[in-house]
Design a protein around this motif. Structure first.
Motif, mmCIF file in Angstrom:
data_model
loop_
_atom_site.group_PDB
_atom_site.id
_atom_site.type_symbol
_atom_site.label_atom_id
_atom_site.label_comp_id
_atom_site.label_asym_id
_atom_site.label_seq_id
_atom_site.Cartn_x
_atom_site.Cartn_y
_atom_site.Cartn_z
ATOM 1 N N VAL A 30 48.365 50.245 43.968
ATOM 2 C CA VAL A 30 47.065 50.803 43.572
ATOM 3 C C VAL A 30 45.954 50.209 44.436
ATOM 4 O O VAL A 30 46.099 49.146 45.031
ATOM 5 N N GLU A 31 44.865 50.936 44.490
ATOM 6 C CA GLU A 31 43.639 50.425 45.088
ATOM 7 C C GLU A 31 42.594 50.379 43.983
ATOM 8 O O GLU A 31 42.305 51.393 43.350
ATOM 9 N N LEU A 32 42.071 49.189 43.738
ATOM 10 C CA LEU A 32 41.079 48.989 42.688
ATOM 11 C C LEU A 32 39.705 48.828 43.323
ATOM 12 O O LEU A 32 39.560 48.141 44.330
ATOM 13 N N THR A 33 38.708 49.446 42.727
ATOM 14 C CA THR A 33 37.328 49.291 43.153
ATOM 15 C C THR A 33 36.541 48.781 41.965
ATOM 16 O O THR A 33 36.686 49.301 40.859
ATOM 17 N N GLY A 34 35.732 47.756 42.184
ATOM 18 C CA GLY A 34 34.965 47.211 41.071
ATOM 19 C C GLY A 34 34.035 46.095 41.490
ATOM 20 O O GLY A 34 33.795 45.861 42.675
ATOM 21 N N GLU A 35 33.550 45.386 40.493
ATOM 22 C CA GLU A 35 32.557 44.336 40.687
ATOM 23 C C GLU A 35 33.170 42.974 40.404
ATOM 24 O O GLU A 35 33.782 42.766 39.362
ATOM 25 N N PHE A 36 32.983 42.053 41.336
ATOM 26 C CA PHE A 36 33.525 40.711 41.216
ATOM 27 C C PHE A 36 32.613 39.874 40.321
ATOM 28 O O PHE A 36 31.407 39.811 40.539
ATOM 29 N N ASP A 37 33.203 39.269 39.297
ATOM 30 C CA ASP A 37 32.471 38.375 38.395
ATOM 31 C C ASP A 37 32.903 36.948 38.708
ATOM 32 O O ASP A 37 33.936 36.480 38.245
ATOM 33 N N LYS A 38 32.118 36.263 39.536
ATOM 34 C CA LYS A 38 32.444 34.893 39.938
ATOM 35 C C LYS A 38 31.953 33.944 38.862
ATOM 36 O O LYS A 38 30.797 33.973 38.469
ATOM 37 N N GLU A 39 32.845 33.110 38.390
ATOM 38 C CA GLU A 39 32.534 32.143 37.340
ATOM 39 C C GLU A 39 32.452 30.746 37.921
ATOM 40 O O GLU A 39 33.252 30.378 38.787
ATOM 41 N N MET A 40 31.487 29.964 37.461
ATOM 42 C CA MET A 40 31.382 28.567 37.887
ATOM 43 C C MET A 40 32.536 27.751 37.299
ATOM 44 O O MET A 40 33.099 26.891 37.953
ATOM 45 N N PHE A 41 32.853 28.057 36.041
ATOM 46 C CA PHE A 41 33.949 27.379 35.337
ATOM 47 C C PHE A 41 34.848 28.461 34.761
ATOM 48 O O PHE A 41 34.392 29.452 34.245
ATOM 49 N N GLY A 42 36.126 28.274 34.851
ATOM 50 C CA GLY A 42 37.053 29.276 34.333
ATOM 51 C C GLY A 42 37.453 30.258 35.419
ATOM 52 O O GLY A 42 37.142 30.089 36.601
ATOM 53 N N ASP A 43 38.161 31.297 35.006
ATOM 54 C CA ASP A 43 38.700 32.266 35.952
ATOM 55 C C ASP A 43 37.670 33.321 36.327
ATOM 56 O O ASP A 43 37.032 33.921 35.459
ATOM 57 N N SER A 44 37.552 33.577 37.616
ATOM 58 C CA SER A 44 36.748 34.690 38.108
ATOM 59 C C SER A 44 37.585 35.956 37.974
ATOM 60 O O SER A 44 38.817 35.910 38.065
ATOM 61 N N THR A 45 36.941 37.091 37.760
ATOM 62 C CA THR A 45 37.651 38.345 37.538
ATOM 63 C C THR A 45 36.984 39.477 38.303
ATOM 64 O O THR A 45 35.883 39.331 38.820
ATOM 65 N N VAL A 46 37.658 40.608 38.322
ATOM 66 C CA VAL A 46 37.092 41.840 38.864
ATOM 67 C C VAL A 46 37.016 42.838 37.723
ATOM 68 O O VAL A 46 38.016 43.100 37.049
ATOM 69 N N ASP A 47 35.819 43.378 37.482
ATOM 70 C CA ASP A 47 35.622 44.426 36.483
ATOM 71 C C ASP A 47 35.860 45.759 37.184
ATOM 72 O O ASP A 47 35.033 46.229 37.966
ATOM 73 N N VAL A 48 37.013 46.367 36.929
ATOM 74 C CA VAL A 48 37.457 47.551 37.667
ATOM 75 C C VAL A 48 36.733 48.800 37.170
ATOM 76 O O VAL A 48 36.666 49.071 35.976
ATOM 77 N N GLU A 49 36.211 49.562 38.132
ATOM 78 C CA GLU A 49 35.541 50.818 37.822
ATOM 79 C C GLU A 49 36.372 52.031 38.210
ATOM 80 O O GLU A 49 36.179 53.112 37.682
ATOM 81 N N GLN A 50 37.291 51.851 39.179
ATOM 82 C CA GLN A 50 38.112 52.978 39.615
ATOM 83 C C GLN A 50 39.489 52.480 40.043
ATOM 84 O O GLN A 50 39.610 51.426 40.671
ATOM 85 N N ILE A 51 40.506 53.263 39.699
ATOM 86 C CA ILE A 51 41.878 52.966 40.109
ATOM 87 C C ILE A 51 42.395 54.187 40.872
ATOM 88 O O ILE A 51 42.335 55.314 40.361
ATOM 89 N N LYS A 52 42.927 53.963 42.062
ATOM 90 C CA LYS A 52 43.579 55.017 42.820
ATOM 91 C C LYS A 52 45.027 54.600 43.029
ATOM 92 O O LYS A 52 45.297 53.468 43.423
ATOM 93 N N VAL A 53 45.942 55.504 42.774
ATOM 94 C CA VAL A 53 47.355 55.244 43.074
ATOM 95 C C VAL A 53 47.547 55.558 44.554
ATOM 96 O O VAL A 53 47.155 56.622 45.025
ATOM 97 N N VAL A 54 48.113 54.595 45.274
ATOM 98 C CA VAL A 54 48.291 54.718 46.719
ATOM 99 C C VAL A 54 49.721 55.117 47.005
ATOM 100 O O VAL A 54 50.658 54.518 46.472
ATOM 101 N N ALA A 55 49.898 56.121 47.882
ATOM 102 C CA ALA A 55 51.252 56.518 48.272
ATOM 103 C C ALA A 55 51.878 55.391 49.090
ATOM 104 O O ALA A 55 51.241 54.825 49.963
ATOM 105 N N GLN A 56 53.110 55.065 48.777
ATOM 106 C CA GLN A 56 53.753 53.932 49.455
ATOM 107 C C GLN A 56 54.417 54.312 50.719
ATOM 108 O O GLN A 56 54.881 55.240 51.076
#
Length: 148
Positions: A122-148
């Motif tokens: 998959v190809e994910l598009t979204g916004e990176f949530d960088k955390e000072m403490f704890g795990d940083s994450t990506v808030d996904v706005e779009q998912i595309k299935v990629v042909a392999q």
């Protein structure tokens, strides 16, 4: 500031009411023949499936390792890899050749009629949530299935 917003809301209500009254008055003064010819013949409304933009993106394609090391908070990014596990709620583990990162995906972001599992590229598009403490994450706005 609160008072200004209340005044602005009241002004919008008055303006909207005045426009509605003017439109009603214009309709009532029209001749019967004129109003008969403008009767709309619209087809019944159908609920279309939500569509999303599928063209190129200005968001940089990054690896999980590079994003965690150099990403900036609220940066818009793209990742290409696999969702290797469901961690609970909206949290999934995303894995590419460089490493892993937690991504948050609302259920309605998954493509309709397509099964995405741990083997799906998959190809994910979204916004990176960088955390000072704890795990940083990506808030996904779009998912595309990629042909392999």
């Amino acid at each position: 500031m609160k008072r200004i917003s209340h005044i602005a809301c009241i002004a919008l209500l008055i303006t909207g009411s005045a426009a509605a009254v003017a439109q009603t008055a214009a309709t009532q003064t029209a001749t019967p023949a004129a109003t008969a010819t403008v009767t709309p013949t619209a087809a019944p409304a159908t609920k279309a499936a939500p569509a999303g933009y599928a063209g190129p993106s200005g968001a940089p394609l990054m690896t999980a390792k590079d994003l965690l090391a150099n990403g900036k908070d609220d940066q818009y990014v793209r990742l290409k890899g696999k969702l290797t596990s469901h961690k609970g709620d909206e949290n999934y583990e995303f894995t590419d050749a460089s490493g892993k990162i937690t991504v948050e995906i609302d259920a309605d972001r998954f493509p309709a009629g397509v099964t995405v599992d741990h083997n799906t590229l998959v190809e994910l598009t979204g916004e990176f949530d960088k955390e000072m403490f704890g795990d940083s994450t990506v808030d996904v706005e779009q998912i595309k299935v990629v042909a392999q």
